[in-house]
Motif scaffolding. Structure first.
Motif, PDB file in Angstrom:
ATOM      1  N   VAL A 133       0.840  -1.009   0.073  1.00  0.00           N
ATOM      2  CA  VAL A 133       0.249   0.034  -0.263  1.00  0.00           C
ATOM      3  C   VAL A 133       0.804   1.300   0.069  1.00  0.00           C
ATOM      4  O   VAL A 133       1.621   1.337   0.713  1.00  0.00           O
ATOM      5  CB  VAL A 133      -1.050   0.266   1.203  1.00  0.00           C
ATOM      6  CG1 VAL A 133      -1.839   1.474   1.239  1.00  0.00           C
ATOM      7  CG2 VAL A 133      -1.778  -1.184   1.083  1.00  0.00           C
ATOM      8  N   GLU A 134       0.672   2.232  -0.804  1.00  0.00           N
ATOM      9  CA  GLU A 134       1.273   3.537  -1.064  1.00  0.00           C
ATOM     10  C   GLU A 134       0.590   4.446  -0.081  1.00  0.00           C
ATOM     11  O   GLU A 134      -0.512   4.456  -0.042  1.00  0.00           O
ATOM     12  CB  GLU A 134       1.220   4.239  -2.423  1.00  0.00           C
ATOM     13  CG  GLU A 134       1.837   5.421  -2.491  1.00  0.00           C
ATOM     14  CD  GLU A 134       1.612   6.205  -3.810  1.00  0.00           C
ATOM     15  OE1 GLU A 134       2.177   7.119  -4.146  1.00  0.00           O
ATOM     16  OE2 GLU A 134       1.204   5.351  -4.880  1.00  0.00           O
ATOM     17  N   ILE A 135       1.439   4.977   0.870  1.00  0.00           N
ATOM     18  CA  ILE A 135       1.187   5.832   1.868  1.00  0.00           C
ATOM     19  C   ILE A 135       1.357   7.064   1.493  1.00  0.00           C
ATOM     20  O   ILE A 135       2.485   7.790   0.832  1.00  0.00           O
ATOM     21  CB  ILE A 135       1.972   5.826   3.357  1.00  0.00           C
ATOM     22  CG1 ILE A 135       1.305   4.364   3.803  1.00  0.00           C
ATOM     23  CG2 ILE A 135       1.260   6.737   4.176  1.00  0.00           C
ATOM     24  CD1 ILE A 135       2.392   4.017   4.979  1.00  0.00           C
ATOM     25  N   ARG A 136       0.275   8.243   1.300  1.00  0.00           N
ATOM     26  CA  ARG A 136       0.338   9.654   1.019  1.00  0.00           C
ATOM     27  C   ARG A 136      -0.264  10.390   2.481  1.00  0.00           C
ATOM     28  O   ARG A 136      -1.401  10.075   2.911  1.00  0.00           O
ATOM     29  CB  ARG A 136      -0.598   9.937  -0.011  1.00  0.00           C
ATOM     30  CG  ARG A 136      -0.098   9.245  -1.363  1.00  0.00           C
ATOM     31  CD  ARG A 136      -0.765   9.616  -2.437  1.00  0.00           C
ATOM     32  NE  ARG A 136      -0.427   8.780  -3.695  1.00  0.00           N
ATOM     33  CZ  ARG A 136      -1.075   8.937  -4.859  1.00  0.00           C
ATOM     34  NH1 ARG A 136      -2.176   9.513  -4.817  1.00  0.00           N
ATOM     35  NH2 ARG A 136      -0.664   8.373  -5.888  1.00  0.00           N
ATOM     36  N   LEU A 137       0.614  11.390   2.931  1.00  0.00           N
ATOM     37  CA  LEU A 137       0.461  12.116   4.160  1.00  0.00           C
ATOM     38  C   LEU A 137       0.186  13.576   3.639  1.00  0.00           C
ATOM     39  O   LEU A 137       0.863  14.157   3.042  1.00  0.00           O
ATOM     40  CB  LEU A 137       1.270  12.007   5.039  1.00  0.00           C
ATOM     41  CG  LEU A 137       1.249  12.601   6.325  1.00  0.00           C
ATOM     42  CD1 LEU A 137      -0.208  12.056   7.176  1.00  0.00           C
ATOM     43  CD2 LEU A 137       2.371  12.592   7.442  1.00  0.00           C
ATOM     44  N   ARG A 138      -1.095  14.041   4.244  1.00  0.00           N
ATOM     45  CA  ARG A 138      -1.192  15.400   3.883  1.00  0.00           C
ATOM     46  C   ARG A 138      -1.388  16.213   5.269  1.00  0.00           C
ATOM     47  O   ARG A 138      -2.186  15.792   6.197  1.00  0.00           O
ATOM     48  CB  ARG A 138      -2.220  15.691   3.006  1.00  0.00           C
ATOM     49  CG  ARG A 138      -2.850  17.424   3.169  1.00  0.00           C
ATOM     50  CD  ARG A 138      -3.981  17.449   2.057  1.00  0.00           C
ATOM     51  NE  ARG A 138      -4.838  18.475   2.085  1.00  0.00           N
ATOM     52  CZ  ARG A 138      -4.219  19.857   2.196  1.00  0.00           C
ATOM     53  NH1 ARG A 138      -3.096  20.304   1.790  1.00  0.00           N
ATOM     54  NH2 ARG A 138      -5.190  20.808   2.187  1.00  0.00           N
ATOM     55  N   GLN A 139      -0.893  17.202   5.690  1.00  0.00           N
ATOM     56  CA  GLN A 139      -0.897  18.162   6.919  1.00  0.00           C
ATOM     57  C   GLN A 139      -1.929  19.409   6.641  1.00  0.00           C
ATOM     58  O   GLN A 139      -1.272  20.279   5.711  1.00  0.00           O
ATOM     59  CB  GLN A 139       0.597  18.327   7.480  1.00  0.00           C
ATOM     60  CG  GLN A 139       0.401  18.772   9.036  1.00  0.00           C
ATOM     61  CD  GLN A 139       1.969  19.043   9.441  1.00  0.00           C
ATOM     62  OE1 GLN A 139       2.528  19.841   9.325  1.00  0.00           O
ATOM     63  NE2 GLN A 139       1.939  17.862  10.434  1.00  0.00           N
ATOM     64  N   ALA A 140      -2.661  19.509   7.256  1.00  0.00           N
ATOM     65  CA  ALA A 140      -3.495  20.864   6.963  1.00  0.00           C
ATOM     66  C   ALA A 140      -4.350  21.048   8.403  1.00  0.00           C
ATOM     67  O   ALA A 140      -4.200  20.262   9.319  1.00  0.00           O
ATOM     68  CB  ALA A 140      -4.283  20.605   6.051  1.00  0.00           C
ATOM     69  N   GLY A 141      -5.140  22.070   8.307  1.00  0.00           N
ATOM     70  CA  GLY A 141      -6.116  22.356   9.675  1.00  0.00           C
ATOM     71  C   GLY A 141      -7.510  21.328   9.623  1.00  0.00           C
ATOM     72  O   GLY A 141      -7.617  20.939   8.461  1.00  0.00           O
ATOM     73  N   SER A 142      -7.934  21.168  10.472  1.00  0.00           N
ATOM     74  CA  SER A 142      -9.114  20.199  10.668  1.00  0.00           C
ATOM     75  C   SER A 142     -10.372  20.694   9.697  1.00  0.00           C
ATOM     76  O   SER A 142     -10.979  19.733   9.133  1.00  0.00           O
ATOM     77  CB  SER A 142      -9.496  20.497  12.125  1.00  0.00           C
ATOM     78  OG  SER A 142      -8.610  19.644  13.125  1.00  0.00           O
ATOM     79  N   GLY A 143     -10.721  21.873   9.527  1.00  0.00           N
ATOM     80  CA  GLY A 143     -11.495  22.242   8.423  1.00  0.00           C
ATOM     81  C   GLY A 143     -11.521  21.628   7.190  1.00  0.00           C
ATOM     82  O   GLY A 143     -12.144  20.915   6.584  1.00  0.00           O
ATOM     83  N   ALA A 144     -10.151  21.913   6.608  1.00  0.00           N
ATOM     84  CA  ALA A 144      -9.716  21.508   5.513  1.00  0.00           C
ATOM     85  C   ALA A 144      -9.846  19.965   5.421  1.00  0.00           C
ATOM     86  O   ALA A 144     -10.069  19.375   4.239  1.00  0.00           O
ATOM     87  CB  ALA A 144      -8.469  22.184   4.879  1.00  0.00           C
ATOM     88  N   LEU A 145      -9.130  19.433   6.167  1.00  0.00           N
ATOM     89  CA  LEU A 145      -9.071  17.838   6.353  1.00  0.00           C
ATOM     90  C   LEU A 145     -10.467  17.256   6.219  1.00  0.00           C
ATOM     91  O   LEU A 145     -10.805  16.209   5.805  1.00  0.00           O
ATOM     92  CB  LEU A 145      -8.210  17.539   7.503  1.00  0.00           C
ATOM     93  CG  LEU A 145      -6.906  17.709   7.519  1.00  0.00           C
ATOM     94  CD1 LEU A 145      -6.329  17.443   8.979  1.00  0.00           C
ATOM     95  CD2 LEU A 145      -6.072  17.143   6.600  1.00  0.00           C
ATOM     96  N   ALA A 146     -11.498  17.807   6.918  1.00  0.00           N
ATOM     97  CA  ALA A 146     -12.643  17.278   7.110  1.00  0.00           C
ATOM     98  C   ALA A 146     -13.573  17.352   5.754  1.00  0.00           C
ATOM     99  O   ALA A 146     -14.195  16.330   5.154  1.00  0.00           O
ATOM    100  CB  ALA A 146     -13.711  17.809   8.164  1.00  0.00           C
ATOM    101  N   GLU A 147     -13.267  18.614   4.831  1.00  0.00           N
ATOM    102  CA  GLU A 147     -13.730  18.571   3.644  1.00  0.00           C
ATOM    103  C   GLU A 147     -12.906  17.581   2.649  1.00  0.00           C
ATOM    104  O   GLU A 147     -13.787  17.041   1.793  1.00  0.00           O
ATOM    105  CB  GLU A 147     -13.264  20.093   3.336  1.00  0.00           C
ATOM    106  CG  GLU A 147     -14.290  21.163   3.916  1.00  0.00           C
ATOM    107  CD  GLU A 147     -13.687  22.566   3.318  1.00  0.00           C
ATOM    108  OE1 GLU A 147     -13.068  22.667   2.341  1.00  0.00           O
ATOM    109  OE2 GLU A 147     -14.452  23.507   3.784  1.00  0.00           O
ATOM    110  N   GLU A 148     -11.703  17.451   2.944  1.00  0.00           N
ATOM    111  CA  GLU A 148     -11.353  16.403   1.706  1.00  0.00           C
ATOM    112  C   GLU A 148     -11.432  14.910   2.061  1.00  0.00           C
ATOM    113  O   GLU A 148     -11.926  14.131   1.205  1.00  0.00           O
ATOM    114  CB  GLU A 148      -9.557  16.493   1.925  1.00  0.00           C
ATOM    115  CG  GLU A 148      -9.232  18.023   1.804  1.00  0.00           C
ATOM    116  CD  GLU A 148      -7.882  18.074   1.095  1.00  0.00           C
ATOM    117  OE1 GLU A 148      -7.251  16.963   0.774  1.00  0.00           O
ATOM    118  OE2 GLU A 148      -7.203  19.010   0.879  1.00  0.00           O
ATOM    119  N   VAL A 149     -11.810  14.615   3.426  1.00  0.00           N
ATOM    120  CA  VAL A 149     -12.273  13.370   3.677  1.00  0.00           C
ATOM    121  C   VAL A 149     -13.678  13.133   2.957  1.00  0.00           C
ATOM    122  O   VAL A 149     -14.053  12.191   2.105  1.00  0.00           O
ATOM    123  CB  VAL A 149     -12.351  13.055   4.980  1.00  0.00           C
ATOM    124  CG1 VAL A 149     -13.079  11.467   5.312  1.00  0.00           C
ATOM    125  CG2 VAL A 149     -11.166  12.909   5.855  1.00  0.00           C
ATOM    126  N   ALA A 150     -14.595  14.122   3.185  1.00  0.00           N
ATOM    127  CA  ALA A 150     -15.853  14.079   2.721  1.00  0.00           C
ATOM    128  C   ALA A 150     -15.855  13.867   1.158  1.00  0.00           C
ATOM    129  O   ALA A 150     -16.972  13.633   0.550  1.00  0.00           O
ATOM    130  CB  ALA A 150     -16.740  15.366   3.134  1.00  0.00           C
TER     131      ALA A 150
END
Length: 300
Positions: free
Chosen positions: A120-137
């Motif tokens: 499995v290729e792992i990709r990591l992104r660091q950001a604020g909680s608001g942006a992270l929630a939007e990207e998961v959604a």
């Protein structure tokens, strides 16, 4: 409509440039342009405003981007689900996290995940909680470690990691350092505050606590990383209201409990899409999180 057309469209939207997108996709620029034109003909709407330097999305393009990203994420999840049934976990784990998140050691967890699932290729992104929630959604991230808000429950589910109260950090020579009584938001009126961007979880928790107390505050020094925040407080340029675990990062600072925020003022969670949209890689990471004893599984 072909999947490759959607893949090409998303790549151009991300890069805002046909040449860069073509290079990344390893296709000819003429072929990429033809693919986008075919998509525009089928949808009967222009998707990009083209200039000599960059391309930007039209209103129709912005509407398509959300759906295209969701469709491609579902296709990827389907491929990975079949592979998982066959006993091999492959594909990509796209993970997001805030800085210095409580309740999980992200690097250690990912190292353990890689040992168990090397394909499995792992990709990591660091950001604020608001942006992270939007990207998961939107399906751009499989899961994210972030601060929990009530709004997240509409499109996402969560796995609780930990909760803790907020703490006031100040310089040892600051007037508050000699305070023996518990502080409340009213006691901090008029102070110079150091804090994160409004998208960050700790900022959201602090703003909510002060709003609930009916106390207005102004953030004079706004930063986007933990170490700069601690440096500014260490130079006695302001005070900070942060999750309790931050006090261990700079023991020379004075840490004071903040009354009225409660033990669950700052709750960190793993945010995931609804069960049917959760990728096998994300399920495997949550299972590892549980097996390592790092977090109880409490979906909500």
């Amino acid at each position: 409509m072909e999947l490759r057309h959607l893949q090409h469209f998303v790549a151009v939207a991300e890069d805002q440039h046909f040449t860069r997108a073509a290079e990344r996709l390893m296709v000819s620029q003429s072929g990429l342009s033809a693919s986008i034109r075919a998509l525009e003909r089928e949808l009967r709407a222009p998707l990009f405003v083209r200039t000599t330097r960059r391309v930007t999305l039209t209103e129709a393009g912005r509407a398509l981007l959300t759906e295209a990203e969701r469709i491609l994420a579902q296709v990827r999840a389907a491929h990975e689900a079949v592979a998982a049934v066959q006993g091999v976990l492959r594909g990509t784990l796209a993970l997001g996290t805030e800085q210095c998140i409580a309740g999980v050691h992200v690097a250690r967890l990912l190292a353990a995940f890689r040992r168990e699932h090397p394909d499995v290729e792992i990709r990591l992104r660091q950001a604020g909680s608001g942006a992270l929630a939007e990207e998961v959604a939107a399906g751009r991230l499989d899961l994210a470690f972030a601060y929990r808000t009530r709004a997240d429950g509409d499109q996402l589910r969560s796995v609780s990691l930990t909760s803790e109260p907020m703490t006031v950090l100040c310089h040892p020579r600051h007037r508050l350092a000699a305070t023996e009584a518990l502080l409340c938001p009213d006691d901090l009126t008029g102070e110079v505050f150091v804090d994160f961007h409004p998208d960050w979880g700790p900022r959201r928790a602090t703003d909510a606590a002060f709003a609930a107390a009916g106390v207005r505050r102004t953030v004079a020094l706004e930063v986007n990383d933990v170490h700069t925040l601690l440096d500014l407080v260490d130079e006695n340029l302001g005070i900070a209201v942060v999750p309790r675990h931050f006090r261990h990062k700079r023991p020379t600072l004075t840490a004071l409990p903040l009354k009225g925020t409660g033990e669950a003022a700052y709750e960190t969670v793993a945010l995931l899409p609804h069960e049917h949209s959760t990728s096998p890689a994300a399920r495997a990471l949550v299972a590892l999180l549980e097996s390592e004893g790092l977090a109880p599984y409490r979906p909500s």
